[in-house]
Design an enzyme around this catalytic site. Structure first.
Site, PDB file in Angstrom:
ATOM      1  N   SER A  82      -6.156 -49.692 -84.122  1.00 20.92           N
ATOM      2  CA  SER A  82      -4.416 -49.755 -84.014  1.00 20.92           C
ATOM      3  C   SER A  82      -4.660 -50.894 -83.518  1.00 20.92           C
ATOM      4  O   SER A  82      -5.034 -52.061 -84.211  1.00 20.92           O
ATOM      5  CB  SER A  82      -4.440 -48.527 -82.485  1.00 20.92           C
ATOM      6  N   ASP A  92      -0.384 -42.714 -92.589  1.00 22.88           N
ATOM      7  CA  ASP A  92      -0.748 -43.344 -90.886  1.00 22.88           C
ATOM      8  C   ASP A  92       0.913 -43.295 -91.287  1.00 22.88           C
ATOM      9  O   ASP A  92       1.733 -44.248 -91.827  1.00 22.88           O
ATOM     10  CB  ASP A  92      -1.416 -44.685 -90.719  1.00 22.88           C
ATOM     11  N   HIS A 143      -3.427 -41.676 -88.243  1.00 20.44           N
ATOM     12  CA  HIS A 143      -3.560 -43.167 -86.954  1.00 20.44           C
ATOM     13  C   HIS A 143      -4.724 -42.381 -85.827  1.00 20.44           C
ATOM     14  O   HIS A 143      -4.858 -41.825 -85.651  1.00 20.44           O
ATOM     15  CB  HIS A 143      -2.092 -43.131 -86.426  1.00 20.44           C
TER      16      HIS A 143
END
Length: 392
Positions: free
Chosen positions: A200, A327, A356
């Site tokens: 991320s 996502d 995610h």
């Protein structure tokens, strides 16, 4: 499995003129298997121009039937998968540039040799070495190939004290450069093979670092998972539905507000406590604090500078990207498809499902992306690296 085979196919984007890419993929059965069909425009993602993959792929990914919804996938990956509580050894470090404190957590998974191939892990927005996705990845990397893993915890994260006015962001590279220098020159100087993995926000930091240092990076290869590739598009997507706004936009903003409370009066130059606590979205917070702290007029300006999408064509060392179409935080809209297909150093892997940082597979309820990432990194080891990774 509740969908067609073609929807579940893993889409791959790379420069087919670089034969090394094909050699790498041939060694990664969770990334690529031969599939004798031609690519057509029907293979595009949501009919986005240039999003047809480089090659058709025999690998498919299906989540468990109850995790086809990306929100359920994200919740399961973050909160329901059993905790590992891996043992760590922590080193606190102070960056001499401004006195900011960061930490390195070494997972003590076994006895390592001094030259064991080592992975540095960049965690997500407000995470740390305690996160499930971090620990499961480190455990698999050790069990499969004997990798040592060390987590870089950002300022204020994972219990780090606040000792400077500046925090962290996708464009704050001083701390990563500092810990990289420390690890490779002081802590583990005999390690010959270094790798960098980002999750991320950590993957955005990773890409910006790669673009900044170029061939001077000591890392042999890199992996980016759930990269917020185009942060302007991410911001739009976070506000696009009621659920996205409630679960992620407001939720992540609240996480940031809790973390930045530790800065106390250090933030007064940017905004009042009341203004900060009234921020409802990530963009609100970034407009108030992050943009100003790092020299930008607005959050939009910061997002343009921080987005990995602008740097793909400039990356000069090997990197694998793994993202999911569903996502809700890091959508595939705004991806530089042509750059991925023309840069010989990049491989982009896109799954239909995975959410995610989820990617939980129906086969074993474990992360498919972890398997693919470890396979990819392992292609940069030789037999001596593997055989000598664990101490006798």
């Amino acid at each position: 499995m509740f969908s067609s085979r073609d929807k579940a196919e893993i889409k791959l984007y790379f420069d087919s003129n670089n034969k090394e890419n094909q050699k790498i993929l041939d060694q990664c059965p969770h990334l690529y298997q031969q599939y004798d069909k031609d690519v057509t425009i029907n293979d595009r993602i949501n009919n986005i121009e240039d999003s047809e993959p480089t090659i058709r792929n025999g690998v498919t990914f299906y989540p468990p039937y109850y995790l086809y919804n990306s929100h359920f996938m994200n919740y399961y990956g973050s909160y329901k998968i059993p905790k590992l509580n891996l043992k760590i050894r922590r080193e606190l470090l102070v960056n001499p540039i401004d006195g900011g404190t960061i930490s390195l957590d070494f997972f003590e998974l076994g006895e390592f040799k001094e030259d064991t191939p080592t992975i540095v892990i960049n965690h997500g927005l407000t995470g740390g070495s305690h996160e499930r996705y971090v620990q499961y990845f480190a455990q698999r990397a050790y069990r499969e190939k004997g990798f040592r893993s060390v987590v870089f915890n950002y300022r204020g994260c994972a219990g780090n004290p606040i000792t400077a006015d500046r925090a962290y962001s996708a464009v704050q590279l001083d701390d990563l450069k500092f810990i990289t220098e420390y690890l490779t020159k002081t802590a583990l100087p005999l390690v010959k093979k270094w790798f960098l993995v980002g999750f991320s926000l950590g993957s955005a930091i990773l890409v910006n670092y790669m673009a900044d240092v170029g061939k001077d990076s000591p890392y042999s290869a890199h992996v980016s998972i759930s990269n917020p590739m185009n942060m302007v598009e991410c911001t739009k997507n976070l506000s696009s539905t009621y659920i996205n706004n409630l679960l992620y936009n407001k939720g992540l903003a609240n996480n940031l507000k809790r973390l930045f409370r530790k800065f106390d009066g250090r933030l007064d130059k940017y905004a009042t406590k009341e203004q900060i606590m009234s921020a409802q979205t990530i963009a609100d917070f970034d407009n108030l604090i992050t943009s100003k702290m790092f020299g930008f007029e607005t959050a939009h300006d910061y997002y343009l500078a921080a987005s990995s999408s602008k740097s793909i064509h400039n990356l000069v060392k090997p990197i694998l990207f793994i993202n999911a179409i569903d996502d809700p935080i890091a959508p595939t809209s705004g991806f530089p498809w042509k750059d991925f297909k023309s840069n010989p150093n990049t491989i982009l892997c896109v799954s239909r499902w995975g959410g995610h940082l989820g990617f939980i597979s129906y086969e074993d309820h474990m992360s498919w992306s972890d398997k693919a990432a470890v396979e990819y990194l392992s292609t940069f080891l030789d037999n001596e690296d593997y055989n000598n990774s664990k101490a006798e």
